[in-house]
Design a protein around this motif. Structure first.
Motif, PDB file in Angstrom:
ATOM      1  N   ALA B 275      36.704 -61.312 -37.721  1.00 42.77           N
ATOM      2  CA  ALA B 275      37.409 -61.169 -36.661  1.00 42.77           C
ATOM      3  C   ALA B 275      37.001 -62.026 -35.218  1.00 42.77           C
ATOM      4  CB  ALA B 275      37.064 -59.651 -36.132  1.00 42.77           C
ATOM      5  N   GLY B 276      36.184 -63.043 -35.756  1.00 43.21           N
ATOM      6  CA  GLY B 276      35.761 -63.829 -34.452  1.00 43.21           C
ATOM      7  C   GLY B 276      34.887 -62.972 -33.505  1.00 43.21           C
ATOM      8  N   TYR B 277      33.989 -62.138 -34.079  1.00 40.38           N
ATOM      9  CA  TYR B 277      33.088 -61.471 -32.914  1.00 40.38           C
ATOM     10  C   TYR B 277      31.996 -62.470 -32.727  1.00 40.38           C
ATOM     11  CZ  TYR B 277      35.336 -57.012 -34.182  1.00 40.38           C
ATOM     12  OH  TYR B 277      36.282 -55.737 -34.232  1.00 40.38           O
ATOM     13  N   PRO B 278      31.292 -62.512 -31.558  1.00 39.43           N
ATOM     14  CA  PRO B 278      30.251 -63.260 -31.098  1.00 39.43           C
ATOM     15  C   PRO B 278      29.117 -62.815 -31.728  1.00 39.43           C
ATOM     16  CG  PRO B 278      30.851 -61.878 -29.269  1.00 39.43           C
ATOM     17  CD  PRO B 278      32.005 -61.839 -30.335  1.00 39.43           C
ATOM     18  N   LEU B 279      28.081 -63.551 -32.303  1.00 38.99           N
ATOM     19  CA  LEU B 279      27.052 -62.934 -33.098  1.00 38.99           C
ATOM     20  C   LEU B 279      25.923 -63.199 -32.326  1.00 38.99           C
ATOM     21  CD1 LEU B 279      28.011 -64.844 -36.316  1.00 38.99           C
ATOM     22  CD2 LEU B 279      28.275 -62.139 -35.750  1.00 38.99           C
ATOM     23  N   ASP B 280      25.963 -63.757 -30.941  1.00 38.29           N
ATOM     24  CA  ASP B 280      24.760 -64.023 -30.181  1.00 38.29           C
ATOM     25  C   ASP B 280      24.811 -62.805 -29.262  1.00 38.29           C
ATOM     26  OD1 ASP B 280      26.925 -64.737 -28.845  1.00 38.29           O
ATOM     27  OD2 ASP B 280      25.976 -66.375 -27.753  1.00 38.29           O
ATOM     28  N   VAL B 281      25.203 -61.968 -29.375  1.00 40.78           N
ATOM     29  CA  VAL B 281      25.140 -60.643 -28.365  1.00 40.78           C
ATOM     30  C   VAL B 281      24.781 -59.168 -29.111  1.00 40.78           C
ATOM     31  CG1 VAL B 281      27.090 -61.372 -27.222  1.00 40.78           C
ATOM     32  CG2 VAL B 281      27.632 -59.736 -28.851  1.00 40.78           C
ATOM     33  N   ASP B 282      24.008 -58.603 -28.016  1.00 42.53           N
ATOM     34  CA  ASP B 282      23.439 -57.227 -28.642  1.00 42.53           C
ATOM     35  C   ASP B 282      24.413 -55.961 -28.846  1.00 42.53           C
ATOM     36  OD1 ASP B 282      21.002 -58.039 -29.530  1.00 42.53           O
ATOM     37  OD2 ASP B 282      20.059 -56.790 -27.885  1.00 42.53           O
ATOM     38  N   ALA B 283      25.681 -56.177 -28.022  1.00 40.76           N
ATOM     39  CA  ALA B 283      26.607 -55.237 -27.777  1.00 40.76           C
ATOM     40  C   ALA B 283      27.926 -55.842 -27.638  1.00 40.76           C
ATOM     41  CB  ALA B 283      26.358 -54.152 -26.739  1.00 40.76           C
ATOM     42  N   LEU B 284      28.959 -55.350 -28.351  1.00 41.55           N
ATOM     43  CA  LEU B 284      30.419 -55.802 -28.379  1.00 41.55           C
ATOM     44  C   LEU B 284      31.225 -54.627 -27.707  1.00 41.55           C
ATOM     45  CD1 LEU B 284      32.217 -58.225 -29.154  1.00 41.55           C
ATOM     46  CD2 LEU B 284      32.631 -56.843 -31.266  1.00 41.55           C
ATOM     47  N   LEU B 285      32.099 -54.964 -26.892  1.00 43.48           N
ATOM     48  CA  LEU B 285      33.080 -53.809 -26.435  1.00 43.48           C
ATOM     49  C   LEU B 285      34.383 -54.100 -26.812  1.00 43.48           C
ATOM     50  CD1 LEU B 285      32.168 -52.731 -22.800  1.00 43.48           C
ATOM     51  CD2 LEU B 285      31.998 -51.050 -24.855  1.00 43.48           C
ATOM     52  N   ILE B 286      35.308 -53.130 -27.113  1.00 44.57           N
ATOM     53  CA  ILE B 286      36.411 -53.427 -27.509  1.00 44.57           C
ATOM     54  C   ILE B 286      37.239 -52.496 -26.375  1.00 44.57           C
ATOM     55  CG2 ILE B 286      38.608 -53.520 -28.758  1.00 44.57           C
ATOM     56  CD1 ILE B 286      36.908 -53.792 -31.180  1.00 44.57           C
ATOM     57  N   VAL B 287      37.879 -53.065 -25.318  1.00 39.81           N
ATOM     58  CA  VAL B 287      38.642 -52.378 -24.307  1.00 39.81           C
ATOM     59  C   VAL B 287      40.168 -52.329 -24.694  1.00 39.81           C
ATOM     60  CG1 VAL B 287      38.747 -51.595 -21.905  1.00 39.81           C
ATOM     61  CG2 VAL B 287      36.358 -52.481 -22.850  1.00 39.81           C
ATOM     62  N   GLU B 288      40.668 -51.375 -24.922  1.00 45.25           N
ATOM     63  CA  GLU B 288      42.135 -51.578 -24.997  1.00 45.25           C
ATOM     64  C   GLU B 288      42.839 -50.590 -23.981  1.00 45.25           C
ATOM     65  OE1 GLU B 288      44.207 -51.886 -28.619  1.00 45.25           O
ATOM     66  OE2 GLU B 288      44.945 -49.925 -28.458  1.00 45.25           O
ATOM     67  N   LEU B 289      43.768 -51.458 -23.249  1.00 52.03           N
ATOM     68  CA  LEU B 289      44.518 -50.699 -22.244  1.00 52.03           C
ATOM     69  C   LEU B 289      46.092 -50.508 -22.660  1.00 52.03           C
ATOM     70  CD1 LEU B 289      43.071 -52.699 -19.226  1.00 52.03           C
ATOM     71  CD2 LEU B 289      42.728 -50.210 -19.688  1.00 52.03           C
ATOM     72  N   ASP B 290      46.623 -49.188 -22.546  1.00 48.50           N
ATOM     73  CA  ASP B 290      47.923 -49.094 -23.159  1.00 48.50           C
ATOM     74  C   ASP B 290      48.581 -48.396 -21.961  1.00 48.50           C
ATOM     75  OD1 ASP B 290      47.126 -46.377 -22.910  1.00 48.50           O
ATOM     76  OD2 ASP B 290      47.225 -46.301 -25.274  1.00 48.50           O
ATOM     77  N   GLY B 291      49.956 -48.689 -21.909  1.00 50.63           N
ATOM     78  CA  GLY B 291      50.770 -48.192 -21.122  1.00 50.63           C
ATOM     79  C   GLY B 291      52.098 -49.131 -20.630  1.00 50.63           C
ATOM     80  N   PRO B 292      52.373 -49.041 -19.442  1.00 45.06           N
ATOM     81  CA  PRO B 292      53.667 -49.948 -18.971  1.00 45.06           C
ATOM     82  C   PRO B 292      53.023 -51.456 -18.883  1.00 45.06           C
ATOM     83  CG  PRO B 292      53.500 -48.096 -17.673  1.00 45.06           C
ATOM     84  CD  PRO B 292      52.260 -48.096 -18.453  1.00 45.06           C
ATOM     85  N   GLN B 293      53.869 -52.461 -19.340  1.00 42.62           N
ATOM     86  CA  GLN B 293      53.100 -53.869 -19.327  1.00 42.62           C
ATOM     87  C   GLN B 293      52.536 -54.280 -18.210  1.00 42.62           C
ATOM     88  OE1 GLN B 293      54.165 -56.047 -22.186  1.00 42.62           O
ATOM     89  NE2 GLN B 293      52.361 -57.174 -21.086  1.00 42.62           N
ATOM     90  N   VAL B 294      53.353 -53.966 -16.835  1.00 46.48           N
ATOM     91  CA  VAL B 294      52.585 -54.320 -15.575  1.00 46.48           C
ATOM     92  C   VAL B 294      51.552 -53.515 -15.450  1.00 46.48           C
ATOM     93  CG1 VAL B 294      54.153 -52.361 -14.542  1.00 46.48           C
ATOM     94  CG2 VAL B 294      53.358 -54.488 -13.243  1.00 46.48           C
ATOM     95  N   GLU B 295      51.134 -52.420 -15.831  1.00 49.96           N
ATOM     96  CA  GLU B 295      49.858 -51.872 -15.596  1.00 49.96           C
ATOM     97  C   GLU B 295      48.794 -52.137 -16.390  1.00 49.96           C
ATOM     98  OE1 GLU B 295      50.094 -47.630 -15.238  1.00 49.96           O
ATOM     99  OE2 GLU B 295      48.327 -47.115 -16.520  1.00 49.96           O
TER     100      GLU B 295
END
Lengths: 399, 493
Positions: B275-295
């Motif tokens: 998936a292209g995740y960085p391997l040199d980190v201890d923690a990975l966050l996926i933050v997903e925002l949903d709603g109106p495009q502008v927001e």
């Protein structure tokens, strides 16, 4: 004359209930006492008053979690949360003026009644935000359920289930509730001159559009001027809240959705005042009418309001799902007609305000199906076998 | 599990005949081959052949089966799609297993009132599929959503990755029809929002099949968000990732989803799906925002800035749907990815206050040493729900037991820091004996009194949730201790 017992902590609450059990003295359980009138006249010699079980136990804004004692005044909670840009998202209504009551509303009162305001259609009621509870049952035994985290399925969900039980199962001594960020700003789009049917349709469209509408109310022409200064026709109000650029874009989209209809905007301060008035039943404050609070499928709301007994006034919140109806305070205050209409669409009608002589003949709560009523009685027995807590408060019989 | 009722076992032929008279033909299964499919659920370490299986098709059949079982003192285990990860649908030797999977019809879709009424065997995803053409969806999305049934979701109060913003099952149910052990059909709630009396929906949702069998569900459907975009954030220091999550929420942003993975989980997932995740980190966050495009666009900028302020060394924002899907692919494949690097794994399900994450991860590393087993972590960072995956080999002598002991220690740690035993998988049989870690005997007794109001003979799904079963007559007894007035100790006015 009611003697008021004011325990200061959970142990004293338990002591008081155990004493009441031994003395066979039922207790009226009250928080700030602002909603007492809903239950009708006092019927017990003693009241268990939770005003001294008050205070915020812990508040962690970054966890979105607030723990408090039930007697904490709502105003204190709201100020504490506002200082960190947060809020109780269920927007509790304040019926103190509507009910002609004195005192200050407490969190315990909101929990006991599960009364939520306009934002209920977007974020749920009090029960939807409850995470944990410590309580003393009608057996005089302390217990806890839930916890302090949002996701928790460990055991029955009593923190939610006790919400709206009107203090008839247990007396909460500590409550943990989820809080949410307060919106940066809000705008209310007001459509003018829609009749009941058109309003129902407009509110459905608004709720089904991707603009995240967080309030949808219909105020008929006789009510609108009592909520919106200068209104000359009915108003169908749609609230949009959030971050600045988002509110601007969504409001514009909502305007486009209703292009061709007469409309105007109320910006933040006016918008806040409008929804406060809608939540608190402001149009009916200070009158001598009886007031009903009806929960029905949203599309049925405007028609239910239109079919109310002659001489009634009414308006809808929750996109039509909540109908507040003020009926002439004569006879049964329209109970038979209203409740029959509610039966046809599904839902229930609660008698929120009425003179004592009407309460003597009309039950506060809507009648339940036989099997459900029997289950309710068994649940009551499971928590409070002697019926020591609020003995008549949720009774289906007249006061 | 409770000892089998010998007199029920002895009457098997008679009971099967009685059930077959209610649910004829293939609706009653009593042969070993046919019943084998039901001997376990998603918690495959536990197996038990059912006594007999019935697959009713009508509410009347469910009512008749329960009435018969209730009157004859026969235990009943309800079952949906059988995806429970806590053994909620584990059969008992002497219990009739009631499968609800023939209740598979969508009964009513009411866009104007934004709700759908479906039978309990309809899968979670099928609800969304049935309303998607009008731009609606059903919000709770447990990772088993392709298979799990809405009836099972109600029983377990299922969650998913969007709980912080959209709630659990309990926040998305408007009405239920249930059948009690007496065979009585009750309708609770409907298309309106608030209940008329006690909140029976709150009692039912998450009750793990111990209170009644659900025969119809009315769910809220929501307008699907206009858009969703995700960003992938890598942190060399786990604490920084935790602080970043807190800062995002403190900024008033409630992401649709916010997932964290630790180093072992990142590596396993990346090796599996690239998936292209960085391997040199201890923690990975996926933050997903949903709603109106502008927001979404507006808030993504804020999230990016917050992440950089909190030590993120990798920060990528999805530019299109394909890229967003790629970000999620690794997370969604985390369980099978871990399955590739270990013969077996056990998925735990505690919830913790988010701020305790560093302490819990450190504690888990120590426990990993102690038990001599590896662990990988995926974490619903938004709502604090932690899924440690314990790696073990069931064929190696004693490893299953060590893995179970490790898991129990992790859950005790979750409770110790202010969390809970299970965020979304349920107590079932798996965590039943850990309940006293979180609740006192009095707490559990009051819960069982609720059970008694619905099922006084403990016939529905016994052996699940509660470590000790008390007779309802015993639980109902009350000792009034003293008649002494508590005054003047308690202020009175």
């Amino acid at each position: 004359m009611t003697d008021r017992l004011r325990p200061r902590d959970a142990a004293e609450v338990a002591d008081t209930i155990r004493w009441a059990l031994a003395a066979k003295e039922p207790l009226e359980v009250i928080g700030g006492g602002t909603k007492r009138a809903i239950a009708g006249p006092g019927q017990t010699a003693y009241a268990l008053e939770m005003a001294d079980c008050a205070g915020i136990v812990s508040y962690e804004p970054e966890e979105l979690v607030l723990t408090l004692a039930p007697g904490t005044p709502m105003a204190e909670i709201e100020a504490t949360l506002a200082a960190r840009g947060q809020m109780l998202a269920f927007e509790p209504p304040d019926y103190t003026a509507l009910l002609g009551a004195e005192g200050v509303p407490t969190f315990g009162g909101a929990f006991a009644t599960n009364f939520a305001g306009p934002r209920r259609i977007a974020v749920g009621a009090v029960r939807d935000h409850m995470l944990g509870v410590h309580a003393v049952s009608g057996r005089g035994e302390p217990f806890k359920a839930g916890g302090r985290v949002v996701k928790n399925v460990t055991g029955y969900d009593l923190a939610r289930a006790l919400a709206g039980s009107w203090g008839t199962l247990a007396v909460a001594t500590e409550l943990t509730v989820k809080v949410l960020p307060r919106a940066e700003c809000q705008t209310t789009l007001m459509l003018e001159g829609l009749d009941a049917e058109a309003a129902a349709e407009a509110m459905s469209r608004a709720m089904g559009f991707s603009g995240d509408v967080s309030g949808a109310a219909h105020l008929p022409a006789d009510i609108a001027p009592l909520v919106v200064a200068g209104a000359t026709a009915s108003i169908t109000a749609l609230r949009i809240e959030g971050f600045g650029p988002s509110v601007a874009a969504r409001t514009a989209a909502a305007e486009a959705l209703f292009a061709g209809l007469p409309q105007r905007r109320a910006e933040t301060d006016e918008s806040i005042a409008i929804w406060r008035a809608i939540a608190d039943g402001a149009p009916f404050v200070g009158t001598d009418e009886a007031v009903w609070r009806c929960s029905v499928p949203p599309t049925a709301g405007p028609a239910l309001a239109a079919a109310a007994p002659g001489g009634s006034r009414s308006y809808c919140d929750w996109a039509g799902g909540l109908v507040l109806i003020a009926t002439p305070a004569v006879g049964d205050a329209g109970a038979a007609q209203l409740r029959a209409n509610v039966e046809m669409c599904g839902g229930h009608a609660m008698l929120l305000r009425a003179p004592v002589d009407i309460r003597a003949n009309v039950a506060t709560f809507h009648p339940m199906a036989t099997g459900v009523e029997a289950l309710a009685k068994r649940l009551r027995t499971a928590f409070d076998p002697e019926g020591i807590l609020n003995p008549k408060r949720m009774s289906r019989e007249a006061a | 599990m409770p000892a089998a009722n010998e007199s029920v076992l002895a009457r098997r032929a008679e009971i099967v005949a009685a059930l077959r008279a209610i649910v004829p033909g293939e609706g009653t299964v009593d042969d070993e081959t046919g019943m084998r499919a039901y001997e376990t659920d998603g918690l495959t370490a536990y197996r038990q052949m059912p006594f007999v299986v019935v697959l009713p098709e009508t509410v009347a059949q469910v009512a008749a089966v329960l009435k018969y079982c209730g009157q004859n003192g026969i235990r009943v285990v309800p079952r949906g799609a059988g995806t429970s990860l806590s053994g909620g649908a584990l059969p008992l030797e002497d219990a009739v297993l009631v499968s609800m999977m023939r209740f598979n019809r969508i009964l009513d879709i009411d866009f104007a009132n934004r709700c759908a009424t479906v039978q309990p065997g309809v899968t979670n995803l099928a609800i969304t599929q049935a309303v998607a053409h009008r731009g609606f969806y059903y919000a709770p999305d447990p990772s088993s959503q392709i298979a799990c049934s809405i009836g099972g979701n109600v029983a377990e109060n299922s969650g998913g990755v969007h709980c912080l913003k959209y709630g659990l099952t309990t926040n998305n149910i408007l009405g239920l029809e249930i059948v009690t052990i007496e065979g009585e059909v009750l309708r609770l709630g409907g298309k309106h929002l608030d209940s008329a009396g006690y909140d029976f929906l709150a009692f039912m949702v998450g009750s793990e099949g111990l209170l009644g069998i659900v025969t119809e569900v009315t769910v809220r459907i929501l307008r699907a968000p206009e858009t969703a975009r995700a960003c992938l954030l890598g942190f060399p220091v786990t604490e920084d990732a935790g602080r970043c999550v807190a800062a995002i929420i403190a900024a008033g942003i409630i992401p649709g989803g916010m997932e964290m993975m630790d180093r072992p989980a990142i590596h396993a997932a990346e090796d599996f799906v690239h998936a292209g995740y960085p391997l040199d980190v201890d923690a990975l966050l996926i933050v997903e925002l949903d709603g109106p495009q502008v927001e979404v666009d507006h808030l993504l900028e804020r999230v990016e800035a917050i992440a950089r302020d909190h030590g993120a060394t990798h920060c990528r924002v999805s530019q299109n749907e394909a890229e967003r899907a790629t970000f999620w692919a690794g997370r969604k494949a985390a369980f099978p990815a871990v399955g590739r690097i270990s013969p077996d794994y056990m998925c735990m399900d505690g919830t913790i206050p988010r701020r305790e994450l560093p302490r819990v991860l450190k504690g888990m590393a120590e426990l990993s040493e102690k038990h001599g087993l590896r662990v990988a972590n995926v974490f619903h960072a938004g709502d604090g729900n932690l899924h440690p995956l314990i790696l073990f080999d069931a064929n190696a002598e004693g490893e299953l037991e060590r893995a179970e002991a490790f898991g129990a220690d992790i859950l005790k740690l979750c409770v110790a820091v202010g969390g809970c035993l299970t965020g979304e998988h349920g107590v079932g049989v798996e965590k039943r004996d850990l309940m006293p870690e979180m609740f006192t005997e009095d707490d559990l007794k009051q819960q069982q009194r609720v059970k008694c109001a619905f099922d006084p003979d403990h016939l529905l799904n016994p052996g699940k949730v509660f470590p000790t079963l008390h007779r309802c007559a015993e639980l109902g007894k009350m000792h009034v201790h003293r008649g002494r007035l508590p005054f003047p100790d308690i202020p009175r006015f």
